[in-house]
Structure formats: structure tokens, C-alpha cells
Design an enzyme around this catalytic site. Structure first.
Site, short mmCIF file in Angstrom:
data_model
loop_
_atom_site.label_atom_id
_atom_site.label_comp_id
_atom_site.label_asym_id
_atom_site.label_seq_id
_atom_site.Cartn_x
_atom_site.Cartn_y
_atom_site.Cartn_z
N SER A 134 0.85 -1.21 -0.09
CA SER A 134 -0.04 0.07 0.07
C SER A 134 0.77 1.38 -0.03
O SER A 134 0.45 2.27 -0.26
CB SER A 134 -0.89 0.09 1.15
N LYS A 162 1.44 4.27 7.39
CA LYS A 162 0.73 5.05 6.35
C LYS A 162 1.22 6.40 6.61
O LYS A 162 1.98 6.97 7.39
CB LYS A 162 -0.77 4.92 6.87
#
Length: 230
Positions: free
Chosen positions: A151, A189
Site C-alpha cells: 500500500s 501510512k
């Protein structure tokens, strides 16, 4: 064939054993070779042991035995390593620093971190990794994590990479952080805060940004470096 630093360390150990009957301490070896960290000595000793020049004796402190020495040490006590090439060495850039001056730090590898769907948090040390001191910047505690998932691939973070994290509980918008979600999920993230909400943004359009209340997200560190093995 040994590197110059390996030869220097082997000669230093050999000479001290002949003179005193005991090997030098790691601090003495570090100072003799001009290194900033004892972890560099550990790596040199491991290399010499793997090549059959020395042996570590178990269950004894400072117990090293020299098994053999190169001809350069035996024949010339002044120590003159063999030259591999007679071509002149390329000029070193003015801003370049010697490798030995960089130093190495050993960090705990705390397990795996998800760059995808959050995985259960891992807090136990699995092993250790050595990283250049310059990668860590100024001060603070650091640890390493192995990335699982894709991701964050557009931020240059691939599955299987080792990320270096500085421990901290705050972050600036845009930082890539280790975030603990609801106390049990850990994920890597990009951090964005807007009022009472926190967005955990992926760097891959295949994944959605997660918007969470502030009280459900705990920052555990900020990305400061990355190690990749090809």
C-alpha cells in the site's frame, strides 16, 4: 583476500596476543582502528572468523584465538598489504567521508508492519539489524520493522523492505508513521490530521484512506530510513 580493515584488526589482535597473552578488548580494537562504534568491530571479527583466521572461544570473555595470519603479517611486521591493482585510485570527492568514519548502530527488528490491511501489532524483538549511524539523524531511540504489503509502493516502500523508525508519539501532516489503530492493529501510512480526525493515507490507489477519530490512533514512530535487499 581480506580488506584493509580486516587485516589491520587481525594484526592488532595477533600482536597483542603475542605481547600480553590475552586479546585486546572491543574498546581497544575500536580505538586502534579509528571506528566510532563497537558494532563495526563485531562485523570485522565475524568476517575474520568466517574466513578461518580467528576463532571465538565459547563461554569466555575476550576469548579470541588467531588460527593463521597472512604472509604480510608474518613476513613484514611493518604490515604492508598486497596491492591488487597498480592503477591510481580515483580522486575522492571533497565532501566524501571514509566508510570507517560513518559508524554502525544495531537496532532491534520488532517484527512486521502492514503496508496494506493492518495486522496485529508486534512488540517483541525478533532479531537485530545493523544500520549506518548517519541514517538515524540526531538522537532518539530507533527500531526496525519488516514491511508486509504494497500500500506504500508509490512512496518507494516495497513488500519485504526494512523500515527504520524513530520512536515518537507525535507527527506532522505528511509524515509516514507507524500508527496503532484501536490499540491492537499496527500499520505504516502517511499521516494527516484535520480537527478531531486522523487520515491514514496509503500510497497506492488500490487502497482507501482510513479516517479515524483521534482517540483511536496512537502514533508510535516516524519513518526515517529504509533498507532494501536485492
Amino acid at each position: 583476500m581480506l580488506t584493509r580493515k580486516q587485516l589491520e584488526l587481525l594484526k592488532f589482535i595477533h600482536d597483542r596476543l603475542e605481547r600480553d597473552g590475552v586479546p585486546p578488548s572491543f574498546d581497544e580494537m575500536k580505538d586502534a582502528l579509528g571506528l566510532r562504534s563497537k558494532s563495526g568491530i563485531h562485523r570485522l571479527i565475524t568476517a575474520l572468523e568466517e574466513r578461518g583466521f580467528i576463532r571465538r572461544l565459547p563461554h569466555r570473555a575476550r576469548a579470541l584465538e588467531v588460527l593463521r595470519v597472512p604472509e604480510a603479517i608474518e613476513a613484514d611486521r611493518g604490515f604492508s598489504p598486497r596491492v591488487v591493482s597498480d592503477r591510481p585510485a580515483p580522486a575522492r570527492p571533497a565532501e566524501a567521508r571514509p566508510v570507517a568514519a560513518t559508524g554502525v548502530e544495531t537496532l532491534p527488528l520488532m517484527g512486521r508492519i502492514a503496508a496494506g490491511v493492518p495486522i496485529e501489532a508486534i512488540s517483541e524483538v525478533e532479531s537485530h539489524v545493523s544500520v549506518p549511524e548517519d541514517l538515524l539523524g540526531r538522537g532518539g531511540r530507533h527500531y526496525a520493522l519488516e514491511v508486509r504489503g504494497d500500500s506504500m509502493i508509490e512512496a518507494g516502500i516495497n513488500d519485504g523492505d526494512i523500515v527504520i523508525i524513530r520512536e515518537q508519539n507525535t507527527a506532522e501532516n505528511g509524515d509516514i508513521v507507524v500508527a496503532m489503530v484501536e490499540g491492537y492493529e499496527a500499520t505504516l501510512k502517511r499521516f494527516r490530521k484535520n480537527g478531531n480526525s486522523i487520515a491514514l493515507e496509503p500510497a497506492n490507489p488500490a487502497y482507501e484512506t482510513r479516517i479515524l477519530p483521534v482517540d483511536q490512533v496512537e502514533i508510535q514512530g516516524r519513518l526515517v530510513g529504509l533498507i532494501r535487499t536485492y
